[in-house]
Design a protein around this motif. Structure first.
Motif, PDB file in Angstrom:
ATOM      1  N   ARG A  91       0.826  -1.204   0.000  1.00 28.92           N
ATOM      2  CA  ARG A  91       0.000   0.000   0.000  1.00 28.92           C
ATOM      3  C   ARG A  91       0.862   1.256   0.000  1.00 28.92           C
ATOM      4  O   ARG A  91       0.563   2.235  -0.697  1.00 28.92           O
ATOM      5  N   ALA A  92       1.922   1.236   0.801  1.00 26.08           N
ATOM      6  CA  ALA A  92       2.782   2.409   0.896  1.00 26.08           C
ATOM      7  C   ALA A  92       3.470   2.698  -0.435  1.00 26.08           C
ATOM      8  O   ALA A  92       3.580   3.859  -0.850  1.00 26.08           O
ATOM      9  N   HIS A  93       3.959   1.666  -1.119  1.00 27.38           N
ATOM     10  CA  HIS A  93       4.598   1.874  -2.424  1.00 27.38           C
ATOM     11  C   HIS A  93       3.590   2.427  -3.431  1.00 27.38           C
ATOM     12  O   HIS A  93       3.923   3.323  -4.227  1.00 27.38           O
ATOM     13  N   ALA A  94       2.365   1.902  -3.402  1.00 25.98           N
ATOM     14  CA  ALA A  94       1.337   2.404  -4.321  1.00 25.98           C
ATOM     15  C   ALA A  94       1.005   3.866  -4.013  1.00 25.98           C
ATOM     16  O   ALA A  94       0.839   4.687  -4.928  1.00 25.98           O
ATOM     17  N   LEU A  95       0.927   4.198  -2.740  1.00 25.98           N
ATOM     18  CA  LEU A  95       0.627   5.578  -2.348  1.00 25.98           C
ATOM     19  C   LEU A  95       1.774   6.521  -2.685  1.00 25.98           C
ATOM     20  O   LEU A  95       1.558   7.688  -3.025  1.00 25.98           O
ATOM     21  N   ALA A  96       3.003   6.015  -2.602  1.00 23.46           N
ATOM     22  CA  ALA A  96       4.155   6.841  -2.964  1.00 23.46           C
ATOM     23  C   ALA A  96       4.088   7.233  -4.439  1.00 23.46           C
ATOM     24  O   ALA A  96       4.391   8.373  -4.812  1.00 23.46           O
ATOM     25  N   LYS A  97       3.665   6.289  -5.291  1.00 22.70           N
ATOM     26  CA  LYS A  97       3.510   6.590  -6.717  1.00 22.70           C
ATOM     27  C   LYS A  97       2.363   7.565  -6.944  1.00 22.70           C
ATOM     28  O   LYS A  97       2.479   8.513  -7.729  1.00 22.70           O
ATOM     29  N   GLU A  98       1.258   7.326  -6.242  1.00 18.19           N
ATOM     30  CA  GLU A  98       0.080   8.164  -6.448  1.00 18.19           C
ATOM     31  C   GLU A  98       0.311   9.595  -5.982  1.00 18.19           C
ATOM     32  O   GLU A  98      -0.109  10.552  -6.642  1.00 18.19           O
ATOM     33  N   THR A  99       0.969   9.761  -4.843  1.00 18.49           N
ATOM     34  CA  THR A  99       1.179  11.103  -4.283  1.00 18.49           C
ATOM     35  C   THR A  99       2.445  11.760  -4.797  1.00 18.49           C
ATOM     36  O   THR A  99       2.614  12.971  -4.639  1.00 18.49           O
ATOM     37  N   GLU A 100       3.358  10.956  -5.394  1.00 15.33           N
ATOM     38  CA  GLU A 100       4.660  11.461  -5.831  1.00 15.33           C
ATOM     39  C   GLU A 100       5.374  12.170  -4.681  1.00 15.33           C
ATOM     40  O   GLU A 100       5.974  13.232  -4.839  1.00 15.33           O
ATOM     41  N   ASP A 101       5.307  11.548  -3.514  1.00 14.46           N
ATOM     42  CA  ASP A 101       5.834  12.126  -2.285  1.00 14.46           C
ATOM     43  C   ASP A 101       7.026  11.290  -1.824  1.00 14.46           C
ATOM     44  O   ASP A 101       6.885  10.095  -1.517  1.00 14.46           O
ATOM     45  N   LYS A 102       8.206  11.910  -1.757  1.00 18.29           N
ATOM     46  CA  LYS A 102       9.416  11.191  -1.345  1.00 18.29           C
ATOM     47  C   LYS A 102       9.311  10.690   0.093  1.00 18.29           C
ATOM     48  O   LYS A 102       9.866   9.644   0.439  1.00 18.29           O
ATOM     49  N   ASP A 103       8.614  11.438   0.944  1.00 16.46           N
ATOM     50  CA  ASP A 103       8.457  11.005   2.332  1.00 16.46           C
ATOM     51  C   ASP A 103       7.665   9.700   2.407  1.00 16.46           C
ATOM     52  O   ASP A 103       7.970   8.817   3.227  1.00 16.46           O
ATOM     53  N   VAL A 104       6.664   9.549   1.558  1.00 16.60           N
ATOM     54  CA  VAL A 104       5.874   8.314   1.549  1.00 16.60           C
ATOM     55  C   VAL A 104       6.712   7.169   0.990  1.00 16.60           C
ATOM     56  O   VAL A 104       6.604   6.022   1.440  1.00 16.60           O
ATOM     57  N   GLN A 105       7.573   7.454   0.031  1.00 17.40           N
ATOM     58  CA  GLN A 105       8.474   6.430  -0.490  1.00 17.40           C
ATOM     59  C   GLN A 105       9.421   5.941   0.604  1.00 17.40           C
ATOM     60  O   GLN A 105       9.688   4.741   0.725  1.00 17.40           O
ATOM     61  N   GLN A 106       9.921   6.872   1.432  1.00 19.87           N
ATOM     62  CA  GLN A 106      10.782   6.479   2.554  1.00 19.87           C
ATOM     63  C   GLN A 106      10.009   5.629   3.555  1.00 19.87           C
ATOM     64  O   GLN A 106      10.563   4.686   4.141  1.00 19.87           O
ATOM     65  N   LEU A 107       8.736   5.933   3.752  1.00 19.71           N
ATOM     66  CA  LEU A 107       7.899   5.116   4.631  1.00 19.71           C
ATOM     67  C   LEU A 107       7.792   3.698   4.088  1.00 19.71           C
ATOM     68  O   LEU A 107       7.935   2.718   4.840  1.00 19.71           O
TER      69      LEU A 107
END
Length: 541
Positions: free
Chosen positions: A514-530
């Motif tokens: 879910r986190a990887h999918a959300l990182a792509k959707e939000t284009e947010d580096k902080d979410v990618q680190q999560l």
């Protein structure tokens, strides 16, 4: 949204009419609700039609009084106790006497930053260092923001895969931070709402443990960059501590003196023991001596928190500087560094010092804290801010605030302005997430969330509120907004690291997906680190 009168008797009448619209209520609950109305009113305002997120930014509006306890009903999970629940083992949970949850606002993020550092080093963090609210508050949110000081209140939620359990998000947001444009080395505010000048006393740990790469060297580099970013009318002082504390640079106006500040930073070298208590005391004395009227006066403590000599107790350290904190409003911002980090001491110092903490492990973290976040913490938009959520006992059987264990406030002290709350600056959001078990077939009012704060200049009290109805709950977490989903993932991740049992927990593998999918959707580096941090935890679990 309707603006209500300030007549203290009216909220009880409004509450009674609201309850009647949703069915016949128990006589006992009604009588207790009317009694509670005389002692506690929660301001409230509904959202626009069709909104899943109920937001209020209008002051002096009143809504429902504190919901009264309801008699225990049957239905599913009848063995579970009604009311507020805690993370205490089930056999030691006592039913809450009411359906209120009150806490001081907290914008700390150090627990999440340190957990990422430990995971990157191939270890699982100590569960005692995991504070879920600091995971949740590490990510940007999608809340509306007010135009001036104070807060907007957003309340939304989504149902989980566990029967009758939902996650409810209470979001508080301050006005946006003024965007800065740089002219040479000095940033200039884009608009007329410039912050007041800052008088910052940096208290820097130069003990032997700070010699490790990523500690004093990172602090010095960050301070150099911060010095160039501050305005000419800002002032800086430097205090160092090892076995003793020393003021190496008294309060110095930056205009024409940046070179002097850089030289003092360059001369910093590690020494021996860690007398953190002496450092804090000398830091506050230096801040008081260089106090500037009309400026934001703040102590910034940079340390690994590994105090090993002198006073190592947060309460007694802060007791020695009580007058400076109370009389001059000097607050503390703690910046933690190092792979071996005294999290408990730094967190307690910041909480009791009317401030907060962040953690840095590399250049990117340092830039985020010193360049992006510290300007937010120079100005204040609210002092002693507290939140209170009133759950409706007719629709809610059980609820649990996720985290904030160290920030809970007695319900009766919500409007007691002598009780410390949190200090919050522009550009901040504060999020509280609740696990809520609704009663079978529940329909109607679910919760009212209110925030109370003091104006940073006049200390006049203000309140805002927002409400949530059961029909505004999203049918699933996946149908909620991306930012709500990030909040849920962060909370579930924190809960798993401290072996919790948050309802609807999908497990680390699914959380990572879910986190990887959300990182792509939000284009947010902080979410990618999560997502990467969850991957690390999953591999070691």
């Amino acid at each position: 949204m309707e603006t209500s009168h300030t007549d203290r008797t009216r909220p009880a009448q409004e509450y009674a009419r609201h309850r009647t619209r949703h069915g016949t209520r128990h006589l006992r609950a009604t009588l207790l609700a009317l009694t509670a109305a005389g002692g506690l009113l929660l301001t409230g305002c509904g959202a626009g039609e069709g909104s899943h997120s109920n937001t209020s930014d209008a002051s002096n509006r009143t809504g429902f009084p504190a919901p009264a306890p309801a008699t225990t009903s049957g239905g599913d999970n009848s063995s579970q106790q009604d009311g507020e629940q805690t993370s205490t083992p089930a056999d030691r949970i006592a039913p809450s006497p009411d359906y209120l949850s009150t806490f001081a606002l907290d914008v700390d993020t150090a627990s999440y930053g340190y957990a990422r550092r430990v995971l990157a080093d191939g270890q699982l963090p100590d569960p005692s260092t995991i504070r879920p609210e600091e995971f949740v508050n590490s990510f940007r949110q999608d809340y509306d923001r007010p135009d001036g000081n104070g807060f907007t209140v957003t309340v939304d939620g989504a149902r989980t895969d566990s029967a009758n359990w939902s996650l409810v998000r209470v979001g508080l947001a301050t006005r946006p931070q003024s965007r800065l444009r740089s002219t040479g080395e000095t940033p200039i505010a884009d608009d007329s709402a410039e912050r007041p000048p800052a008088a910052l006393t940096f208290v820097i740990d130069v003990s032997g443990s700070m010699a490790e790469t990523g500690r004093l060297d990172l602090a010095k580099k960050s301070l150099d960059e911060m010095t160039d970013r501050l305005r000419d009318d800002d002032s800086v002082a430097l205090v160092t501590f090892s076995d003793e504390a020393e003021t190496v640079l008294p309060m110095t106006r930056l205009d024409g003196h940046r070179g002097k500040v850089h030289h003092a930073i360059d001369e910093l070298e590690t020494q021996s023991s860690t007398n953190l208590g002496a450092g804090v005391e000398t830091g506050y004395a230096t801040a008081t001596e260089g106090l500037r009227e009309g400026a934001t006066n703040r102590v910034v403590l940079i340390s690994d928190g590994l105090a090993n000599t002198g006073d190592t107790n947060a309460d007694s350290i802060l007791e020695r500087i009580t007058n400076e904190r109370r009389d001059h409003g000097i607050t503390l911002f703690g910046v933690g560094v190092g792979s071996d980090y005294g999290d408990a001491l730094m967190e307690k110092l910041a909480d009791k010092g009317d401030g907060h903490t962040a953690y840095v492990s590399d250049d990117a973290d340092a830039r985020k804290v010193f360049v992006d976040q510290l300007p937010q913490n120079i100005d204040l938009t609210a002092r002693d801010a507290k939140a209170q959520v009133a759950f409706d006992p007719e629709t809610v059987a059980q609820f649990n605030l996720i985290g904030y264990e160290d920030r809970k406030v007695a319900d009766d002290d919500f409007r007691n302005d002598n009780v410390d709350g949190g200090e919050v600056g522009p550009g901040h959001t504060v999020t509280a997430l609740y696990a809520v078990r609704t009663r079978p077939g529940a329909d109607g009012h679910l919760a009212t969330a209110s925030v109370r704060w003091l104006d940073p200049n006049t200390r006049a009290p203000h309140e805002e509120s927002g409400q949530l109805e059961t029909d505004a709950l999203h049918d699933s977490l996946s149908s909620a907004s991306p930012r709500f989903q990030v909040t849920a993932v962060a909370a579930y991740f924190a809960d798993s690291l401290r072996s919790g049992d948050l309802p609807g927990d999908p497990g680390l593998d699914e959380l990572a997906d879910r986190a990887h999918a959300l990182a792509k959707e939000t284009e947010d580096k902080d979410v990618q680190q999560l997502a990467e941090a969850i991957d690390e935890a999953s591999r070691m679990n």
